[in-house]
Design a protein around this motif. Structure first.
Motif, PDB file in Angstrom:
ATOM      1  N   MET A   1       0.876  -1.219  -0.052  1.00 49.45           N
ATOM      2  CA  MET A   1      -0.043   0.085  -0.022  1.00 49.45           C
ATOM      3  C   MET A   1       0.856   1.315  -0.177  1.00 49.45           C
ATOM      4  N   THR A   2       0.691   2.401  -0.884  1.00 48.70           N
ATOM      5  CA  THR A   2       1.340   3.501  -0.964  1.00 48.70           C
ATOM      6  C   THR A   2       1.240   4.293   0.550  1.00 48.70           C
ATOM      7  N   GLU A   3       2.272   5.194   0.621  1.00 47.50           N
ATOM      8  CA  GLU A   3       2.168   5.783   1.989  1.00 47.50           C
ATOM      9  C   GLU A   3       2.351   7.017   1.399  1.00 47.50           C
ATOM     10  N   TYR A   4       1.349   7.849   1.807  1.00 46.69           N
ATOM     11  CA  TYR A   4       1.508   9.371   1.334  1.00 46.69           C
ATOM     12  C   TYR A   4       1.812  10.495   2.321  1.00 46.69           C
ATOM     13  N   ARG A   5       2.710  11.171   2.146  1.00 53.28           N
ATOM     14  CA  ARG A   5       2.979  12.254   3.284  1.00 53.28           C
ATOM     15  C   ARG A   5       2.704  13.631   2.566  1.00 53.28           C
ATOM     16  N   PHE A   6       1.852  14.343   3.209  1.00 53.57           N
ATOM     17  CA  PHE A   6       1.508  15.760   2.856  1.00 53.57           C
ATOM     18  C   PHE A   6       2.492  16.876   3.324  1.00 53.57           C
ATOM     19  N   VAL A   7       2.902  17.629   2.070  1.00 46.50           N
ATOM     20  CA  VAL A   7       4.045  18.706   2.316  1.00 46.50           C
ATOM     21  C   VAL A   7       3.727  20.024   2.055  1.00 46.50           C
ATOM     22  N   GLU A   8       4.215  21.076   2.268  1.00 42.87           N
ATOM     23  CA  GLU A   8       3.858  22.419   2.192  1.00 42.87           C
ATOM     24  C   GLU A   8       4.041  22.836   0.591  1.00 42.87           C
ATOM     25  N   SER A   9       5.093  22.083  -0.061  1.00 43.99           N
ATOM     26  CA  SER A   9       5.253  22.673  -1.262  1.00 43.99           C
ATOM     27  C   SER A   9       5.960  21.600  -2.068  1.00 43.99           C
ATOM     28  N   LEU A  10       5.817  21.427  -3.501  1.00 45.19           N
ATOM     29  CA  LEU A  10       6.569  20.683  -4.400  1.00 45.19           C
ATOM     30  C   LEU A  10       6.605  21.600  -5.610  1.00 45.19           C
ATOM     31  N   PRO A  11       7.626  20.950  -6.632  1.00 46.05           N
ATOM     32  CA  PRO A  11       7.894  22.128  -7.796  1.00 46.05           C
ATOM     33  C   PRO A  11       6.594  21.745  -8.736  1.00 46.05           C
ATOM     34  N   ASP A  12       6.349  22.994  -9.460  1.00 49.42           N
ATOM     35  CA  ASP A  12       5.204  22.942 -10.480  1.00 49.42           C
ATOM     36  C   ASP A  12       5.930  22.430 -11.604  1.00 49.42           C
ATOM     37  N   LEU A  13       5.428  21.448 -12.286  1.00 49.72           N
ATOM     38  CA  LEU A  13       6.044  21.044 -13.500  1.00 49.72           C
ATOM     39  C   LEU A  13       4.962  21.306 -14.657  1.00 49.72           C
ATOM     40  N   ILE A  14       3.739  21.778 -14.329  1.00 52.55           N
ATOM     41  CA  ILE A  14       2.699  22.382 -15.406  1.00 52.55           C
ATOM     42  C   ILE A  14       2.343  23.697 -14.727  1.00 52.55           C
ATOM     43  N   ASP A  15       2.067  24.713 -15.540  1.00 56.99           N
ATOM     44  CA  ASP A  15       1.839  26.045 -15.382  1.00 56.99           C
ATOM     45  C   ASP A  15       0.511  26.489 -16.316  1.00 56.99           C
ATOM     46  N   PRO A  16      -0.005  27.292 -15.701  1.00 59.01           N
ATOM     47  CA  PRO A  16      -1.570  27.791 -16.183  1.00 59.01           C
ATOM     48  C   PRO A  16      -1.583  27.941 -17.768  1.00 59.01           C
ATOM     49  N   THR A  17      -0.380  28.147 -18.514  1.00 55.82           N
ATOM     50  CA  THR A  17      -0.178  28.275 -19.907  1.00 55.82           C
ATOM     51  C   THR A  17      -0.513  27.065 -20.596  1.00 55.82           C
ATOM     52  N   ASP A  18      -0.195  25.572 -19.780  1.00 55.38           N
ATOM     53  CA  ASP A  18      -0.523  24.483 -20.450  1.00 55.38           C
ATOM     54  C   ASP A  18      -1.970  23.817 -20.444  1.00 55.38           C
ATOM     55  N   TYR A  19      -2.771  24.573 -19.805  1.00 51.54           N
ATOM     56  CA  TYR A  19      -4.196  24.179 -19.621  1.00 51.54           C
ATOM     57  C   TYR A  19      -5.033  24.025 -20.687  1.00 51.54           C
ATOM     58  N   ALA A  20      -4.635  25.127 -21.494  1.00 48.76           N
ATOM     59  CA  ALA A  20      -5.541  25.205 -22.756  1.00 48.76           C
ATOM     60  C   ALA A  20      -5.285  24.436 -24.039  1.00 48.76           C
ATOM     61  N   GLY A  21      -3.980  24.125 -23.849  1.00 47.73           N
ATOM     62  CA  GLY A  21      -3.622  22.917 -24.759  1.00 47.73           C
ATOM     63  C   GLY A  21      -3.805  21.388 -24.671  1.00 47.73           C
ATOM     64  N   HIS A  22      -4.699  21.283 -23.632  1.00 39.72           N
ATOM     65  CA  HIS A  22      -5.054  20.089 -22.859  1.00 39.72           C
ATOM     66  C   HIS A  22      -6.276  20.064 -22.316  1.00 39.72           C
ATOM     67  N   PRO A  23      -7.322  20.199 -23.053  1.00 40.74           N
ATOM     68  CA  PRO A  23      -8.908  20.352 -22.587  1.00 40.74           C
ATOM     69  C   PRO A  23      -9.132  19.136 -22.053  1.00 40.74           C
ATOM     70  N   ASP A  24      -8.638  18.043 -22.353  1.00 40.32           N
ATOM     71  CA  ASP A  24      -8.918  16.795 -21.808  1.00 40.32           C
ATOM     72  C   ASP A  24      -8.497  16.353 -20.715  1.00 40.32           C
ATOM     73  N   GLY A  25      -7.575  16.977 -20.031  1.00 46.52           N
ATOM     74  CA  GLY A  25      -7.074  17.027 -18.685  1.00 46.52           C
ATOM     75  C   GLY A  25      -5.945  16.102 -18.739  1.00 46.52           C
ATOM     76  N   GLY A  26      -5.380  15.399 -20.015  1.00 47.82           N
ATOM     77  CA  GLY A  26      -4.568  14.162 -20.139  1.00 47.82           C
ATOM     78  C   GLY A  26      -3.016  14.388 -19.679  1.00 47.82           C
ATOM     79  N   LEU A  27      -2.670  15.737 -19.822  1.00 48.83           N
ATOM     80  CA  LEU A  27      -1.323  16.092 -19.573  1.00 48.83           C
ATOM     81  C   LEU A  27      -0.636  15.659 -17.989  1.00 48.83           C
TER      82      LEU A  27
END
Length: 69
Positions: A1-27
């Motif tokens: 079973m996967t253990e999840y640890r909640f953290v305050e921050s992680l690097p963003d690999l996707i930014d708001p400019t990527d959303y329009a190009g992936h309307p199906d949400g598959g990115l």
């Protein structure tokens, strides 16, 4: 079973400019890094469940996760 640890921050690999190009949400973006402790896989996805499933399949350690909202 996967253990999840909640953290305050992680690097963003996707930014708001990527959303329009992936309307199906598959990115998904991954970053694989070699560290002193082994291999680190960082990921970001428009649909978190897709990324969570992928990381669970990879296994190998806890998954750090942010609470967004």
């Amino acid at each position: 079973m996967t253990e999840y640890r909640f953290v305050e921050s992680l690097p963003d690999l996707i930014d708001p400019t990527d959303y329009a190009g992936h309307p199906d949400g598959g990115l998904v973006r991954l970053r694989v890094s070699a560290t002193a402790d082994g291999v680190r896989v960082s990921g970001d996805a428009l649909r978190p469940a897709v990324l969570e499933g992928l990381l669970a399949e990879l296994g190998g350690g806890p998954v750090q996760q942010m609470l967004c909202g």
